[in-house]
Design a protein around this motif. Sequence first.
Motif, PDB file in Angstrom:
ATOM      1  N   LEU A  45      -8.446  17.277  -7.110  1.00  0.00           N
ATOM      2  CA  LEU A  45      -7.154  16.701  -6.730  1.00  0.00           C
ATOM      3  C   LEU A  45      -6.818  17.173  -5.326  1.00  0.00           C
ATOM      4  CD1 LEU A  45      -4.751  15.093  -8.019  1.00  0.00           C
ATOM      5  CD2 LEU A  45      -3.720  17.291  -8.526  1.00  0.00           C
ATOM      6  N   GLY A  46      -6.522  16.221  -4.431  1.00  0.00           N
ATOM      7  CA  GLY A  46      -6.227  16.541  -3.034  1.00  0.00           C
ATOM      8  C   GLY A  46      -5.098  17.556  -2.902  1.00  0.00           C
ATOM      9  N   PHE A  47      -5.144  18.340  -1.833  1.00  0.00           N
ATOM     10  CA  PHE A  47      -4.173  19.416  -1.629  1.00  0.00           C
ATOM     11  C   PHE A  47      -2.735  18.887  -1.593  1.00  0.00           C
ATOM     12  CE2 PHE A  47      -1.697  22.352   0.971  1.00  0.00           C
ATOM     13  CZ  PHE A  47      -2.006  23.572   0.403  1.00  0.00           C
ATOM     14  N   ASP A  48      -2.526  17.762  -0.920  1.00  0.00           N
ATOM     15  CA  ASP A  48      -1.168  17.208  -0.818  1.00  0.00           C
ATOM     16  C   ASP A  48      -0.612  16.827  -2.190  1.00  0.00           C
ATOM     17  OD1 ASP A  48      -1.115  17.623   1.827  1.00  0.00           O
ATOM     18  OD2 ASP A  48      -1.430  15.535   2.423  1.00  0.00           O
ATOM     19  N   TYR A  49      -1.469  16.210  -2.988  1.00  0.00           N
ATOM     20  CA  TYR A  49      -1.039  15.869  -4.345  1.00  0.00           C
ATOM     21  C   TYR A  49      -0.712  17.144  -5.131  1.00  0.00           C
ATOM     22  CZ  TYR A  49      -2.446  10.914  -4.184  1.00  0.00           C
ATOM     23  OH  TYR A  49      -2.551   9.583  -3.918  1.00  0.00           O
ATOM     24  N   ARG A  77       1.618   6.450 -21.765  1.00  0.00           N
ATOM     25  CA  ARG A  77       0.883   7.705 -21.915  1.00  0.00           C
ATOM     26  C   ARG A  77       1.398   8.497 -23.118  1.00  0.00           C
ATOM     27  NH1 ARG A  77       0.783  13.125 -20.937  1.00  0.00           N
ATOM     28  NH2 ARG A  77       2.997  13.112 -20.509  1.00  0.00           N
ATOM     29  N   GLU A 136       2.014  10.924  -9.340  1.00  0.00           N
ATOM     30  CA  GLU A 136       2.376  10.755 -10.750  1.00  0.00           C
ATOM     31  C   GLU A 136       1.660   9.543 -11.350  1.00  0.00           C
ATOM     32  OE1 GLU A 136       6.565  10.566 -11.415  1.00  0.00           O
ATOM     33  OE2 GLU A 136       6.350  10.599 -13.593  1.00  0.00           O
ATOM     34  N   LEU A 137       1.680   8.451 -10.586  1.00  0.00           N
ATOM     35  CA  LEU A 137       1.028   7.220 -11.052  1.00  0.00           C
ATOM     36  C   LEU A 137      -0.468   7.446 -11.260  1.00  0.00           C
ATOM     37  CD1 LEU A 137       2.009   4.283 -11.494  1.00  0.00           C
ATOM     38  CD2 LEU A 137       1.135   3.759  -9.234  1.00  0.00           C
ATOM     39  N   THR A 138      -1.064   8.147 -10.299  1.00  0.00           N
ATOM     40  CA  THR A 138      -2.503   8.398 -10.373  1.00  0.00           C
ATOM     41  C   THR A 138      -2.836   9.299 -11.560  1.00  0.00           C
ATOM     42  OG1 THR A 138      -2.553   8.241  -7.974  1.00  0.00           O
ATOM     43  CG2 THR A 138      -4.501   9.170  -9.024  1.00  0.00           C
ATOM     44  N   LEU A 172       5.996   2.935 -13.021  1.00  0.00           N
ATOM     45  CA  LEU A 172       5.937   4.364 -13.318  1.00  0.00           C
ATOM     46  C   LEU A 172       6.553   4.638 -14.703  1.00  0.00           C
ATOM     47  CD1 LEU A 172       4.843   6.699 -11.680  1.00  0.00           C
ATOM     48  CD2 LEU A 172       7.117   7.111 -10.785  1.00  0.00           C
ATOM     49  N   THR A 192      -0.987   7.022   7.061  1.00  0.00           N
ATOM     50  CA  THR A 192      -1.740   8.276   6.894  1.00  0.00           C
ATOM     51  C   THR A 192      -2.767   8.077   5.791  1.00  0.00           C
ATOM     52  OG1 THR A 192      -0.081   9.028   5.316  1.00  0.00           O
ATOM     53  CG2 THR A 192       0.145   9.843   7.574  1.00  0.00           C
ATOM     54  N   ASP A 203     -13.473  16.887   1.795  1.00  0.00           N
ATOM     55  CA  ASP A 203     -12.148  16.263   1.888  1.00  0.00           C
ATOM     56  C   ASP A 203     -11.383  16.707   3.143  1.00  0.00           C
ATOM     57  OD1 ASP A 203     -10.001  14.623   0.757  1.00  0.00           O
ATOM     58  OD2 ASP A 203      -8.959  16.517   0.449  1.00  0.00           O
ATOM     59  N   LEU A 233      -1.079   9.773 -14.296  1.00  0.00           N
ATOM     60  CA  LEU A 233      -0.817   9.091 -15.567  1.00  0.00           C
ATOM     61  C   LEU A 233      -2.031   8.282 -15.991  1.00  0.00           C
ATOM     62  CD1 LEU A 233       2.873   7.855 -15.132  1.00  0.00           C
ATOM     63  CD2 LEU A 233       2.033   9.440 -16.866  1.00  0.00           C
ATOM     64  N   LEU A 243      -6.730  12.629  -2.356  1.00  0.00           N
ATOM     65  CA  LEU A 243      -7.995  12.520  -3.095  1.00  0.00           C
ATOM     66  C   LEU A 243      -7.782  12.789  -4.584  1.00  0.00           C
ATOM     67  CD1 LEU A 243     -11.232  12.515  -3.047  1.00  0.00           C
ATOM     68  CD2 LEU A 243     -11.004  14.988  -3.002  1.00  0.00           C
ATOM     69  N   VAL A 244      -8.291  11.915  -5.390  1.00  0.00           N
ATOM     70  CA  VAL A 244      -8.426  12.193  -6.820  1.00  0.00           C
ATOM     71  C   VAL A 244      -9.791  11.657  -7.205  1.00  0.00           C
ATOM     72  CG1 VAL A 244      -7.513  11.861  -9.133  1.00  0.00           C
ATOM     73  CG2 VAL A 244      -5.971  11.841  -7.207  1.00  0.00           C
ATOM     74  N   ALA A 304       5.624  10.191  -6.333  1.00  0.00           N
ATOM     75  CA  ALA A 304       5.447   9.060  -7.250  1.00  0.00           C
ATOM     76  C   ALA A 304       3.998   8.586  -7.286  1.00  0.00           C
ATOM     77  CB  ALA A 304       6.354   7.911  -6.824  1.00  0.00           C
ATOM     78  N   GLU A 305       3.349   8.622  -6.134  1.00  0.00           N
ATOM     79  CA  GLU A 305       1.965   8.152  -6.090  1.00  0.00           C
ATOM     80  C   GLU A 305       1.050   9.084  -6.893  1.00  0.00           C
ATOM     81  OE1 GLU A 305       0.304   7.924  -2.180  1.00  0.00           O
ATOM     82  OE2 GLU A 305      -1.635   7.288  -2.943  1.00  0.00           O
ATOM     83  N   VAL A 332       0.849  -1.191   0.000  1.00  0.00           N
ATOM     84  CA  VAL A 332       0.000   0.000   0.000  1.00  0.00           C
ATOM     85  C   VAL A 332       0.882   1.237   0.000  1.00  0.00           C
ATOM     86  CG1 VAL A 332      -1.695   1.306   1.299  1.00  0.00           C
ATOM     87  CG2 VAL A 332      -1.832  -1.179   1.243  1.00  0.00           C
ATOM     88  N   PHE A 333       0.630   2.116  -0.934  1.00  0.00           N
ATOM     89  CA  PHE A 333       1.379   3.369  -0.979  1.00  0.00           C
ATOM     90  C   PHE A 333       0.882   4.305   0.100  1.00  0.00           C
ATOM     91  CE2 PHE A 333       3.751   2.241  -4.327  1.00  0.00           C
ATOM     92  CZ  PHE A 333       4.106   3.199  -5.248  1.00  0.00           C
ATOM     93  N   THR A 334       1.757   5.018   0.747  1.00  0.00           N
ATOM     94  CA  THR A 334       1.311   6.074   1.659  1.00  0.00           C
ATOM     95  C   THR A 334       1.989   7.366   1.242  1.00  0.00           C
ATOM     96  OG1 THR A 334       3.061   5.484   3.161  1.00  0.00           O
ATOM     97  CG2 THR A 334       0.880   4.592   3.642  1.00  0.00           C
ATOM     98  N   MET A 335       1.368   8.466   1.602  1.00  0.00           N
ATOM     99  CA  MET A 335       1.943   9.758   1.247  1.00  0.00           C
ATOM    100  C   MET A 335       3.267   9.943   1.978  1.00  0.00           C
ATOM    101  SD  MET A 335       0.121  11.657  -0.787  1.00  0.00           S
ATOM    102  CE  MET A 335       0.477  13.336  -0.334  1.00  0.00           C
TER     103      MET A 335
END
Lengths: 92, 651
Positions: free
Chosen positions: A77-81, B242, A40-42, B235, B485, B388, A44, B489-490, A37-38, A2-5
């Motif tokens: 798109l979430g603020f952190d992203y 893409r 970016e993956l999302t 990646l 954590t 969110d 893409l 959100l997307v 990276a997370e 599982v990816f985490t921020m």
Amino acid sequence: MVFTMPRPSKNNPPSTASTLATQADGTACRIAKLLNAEAELTLLRFGLGVGDIVQVLSKVPNKGPIILEAHDMEFALGFDYASSILVDAICE
Amino acid sequence: MPSVNKVNKSSDAPHTEDACCNAPTPVEASCRHATSDALRQLYLEAGQSLLDLKTVGLAGNPNVGKSVVFNALTGIYVDVSNFPGTTVGIAKGALKAHPPIEVQDTPGVYGLSRLSEEESVAEKALLSVDVIINIVNAVTLERDLFLTQQLIDYGCPLIVVLNQMDEAHARGRKIDALALEQQLQVPVVTCVAVTGQGIADIVEALPYASYGRRTPELPLPSDLLKIEQNKAEQLRIYGHRRLYLKSYVSQVTCSADCCETDTTLNFQAFSKALGKALLHPVLGGLSLVFVLMALYQIIGVWIAGDTVALIEGKLMLGIVVPFVDALVAKFFALGTPMHTVLAGEFGLLTMTPRYLIGVLAPLVIGFNLYLSLLEDTGYLPRLAALSDSAMRQVGLNGRAIIPMILGLGCVTMAAISTRVLSSQRERTIATTLLAITIPCSAQLGLIMGMMALAGGLKGWLLYIMILTGLFIAIGSVLNKIMPGTSTGLVIDLPPMRLPRAKNIAKKTWTRSWSFLVEATPLFMVGALLVSLADITGALAWIQNALGGVTETLLHLPKEAASAFIMGMVRRDFGLAGFYNLKSVLSPLQMLTSLVVITLFVPCLATATVMLKERGWQEGVGVFLFSWVLAFATGAVVTRVLAFLPFWSSTL
């Protein structure tokens, strides 16, 4: 797996950089670099990557998501992203 | 497995660069697939007969219309809504046109990356079917073709269905389906699934399913699946893919302003403005208040008050129950065990129809109707974006608001829909919050109806404040103690749409019927248990034994014990028990009982799903925690509100 921020301290872009999260409403910008990276993956998988143009439609306050439009689609798109995406503003 | 790119040699098929703008308009092009005769012949040589197919899978991004196509192909109704993540499991049905073929509807995914459980579910299903029908939204071609290209790279035989061609046309976007077909080297069919246009062509195109043109320089499918397990490689491959699809997307699409009509322009402008307003912090907040107030007015006042009074009061208590009572009395004398079981206070033939048909059914139908309208407008994804920041405080992201809202319809289904969340941690937090603090539609309807007797709107607001406080407290504690954590959100924001009456009616009916089918036998079991306990004297013993809890701790009459027994089967049955006591409960007792029964043990169906989805440790943990929390909160509520003169006098 599982990816985490990543931790926010590591996720912060250089102070001189302009991130997607800091753009004013209505700004069109070109994605210059993705630091997470997370994210970016999302993106893409959303058909977006470096070089693509996105427009900031609005921002939800209190570090809420950024509402964007790209390729005829609207998405949040979430603020952190958004803070981990470096952009070049094109026009407001 | 047949070799890939069998049909690549067809690249010399007729096509000109300006074909896009010279091609028939998408609406004209609807209801036919784009395959040229030359390509069709090649597909036929490389492909298979319809008779060879056993399973067909529907794949596509979320909210592109897979379930609409599934419904059209099979005649079986599965939920269709205007938000991403409606389908979280695999729905199966026989192809109407050729019943030996099984059609599988999979959850919508942006790619097969196992970033969430729904992606794992979709990947497992799609890699095992004979042919994939890849539904692509013609409006968001750049995004949707990523999955198409990934499926081709994985060596899956497929056909591509360009759906929502009417909407693409209204937006002035033209797609050259033939050019896309020549590029992908798989059959491309155009359709408008909601109107049924092009559905027959999908079946016709199935035998021509092909492996398509893979992204250059990528490893063979069998190696690719292994290599993509490595995140760095994944990646790199995703970036490469893409860039590749970006190189051809612009060749198959073009914009044309001539396509739009005044009507569609006006509605699109209105839809866009409404969507923007719903994301505004003030207007969005006000709209949420309006949605909740409307919910209270429709469900709490009009249905729980007026409609239930009519159906339960006039029809059931006035006609049906006395008739059944008299009929049973002809066969079994009053006071005999059989009479008590069939027509007593908890009678199988009196209480069961009275509550299921007279009380719960109107509430469930009304709530499902309201929820269906909300789902189909496109409001929920905007609520997800707006909430969110708040949801992050409890370790979730805005996407988790969707299972929470769906939980107001049925907590069991909502517990399954937590699959849309990205991590195990988020799913654990969301499932716990759902099981404990979210009342389902049957409960909510009864609560609103009873709340009208316990302080009206003020009582309703107080009830919401208590549950919201617990929601935040439990979520915050879980967020603190669980490692990790919340993920970012997307979420796709689909256009605001006018709900289609047919879909609303079907969805409301399907969900309400499912509720009655599931609830009726359980309600009868609960009623039978209480009746038997009444006959044997066990009920009086339990009421006395639980007196310490009901009378001393909660300040409720000892008869409340029977409601708690019913509540162990389903919480809404427990509420029905309290509904039966409404004439003897004070407003404060009513509010206390509503809070306790809301927090009480999850219903059997939800508990089963929790055990299956989250494992026995979490399931049992939540079950036990809900007992303690329910009674502890009830004890606090009854004392604090009695202590506060303002609230006690209001109530």
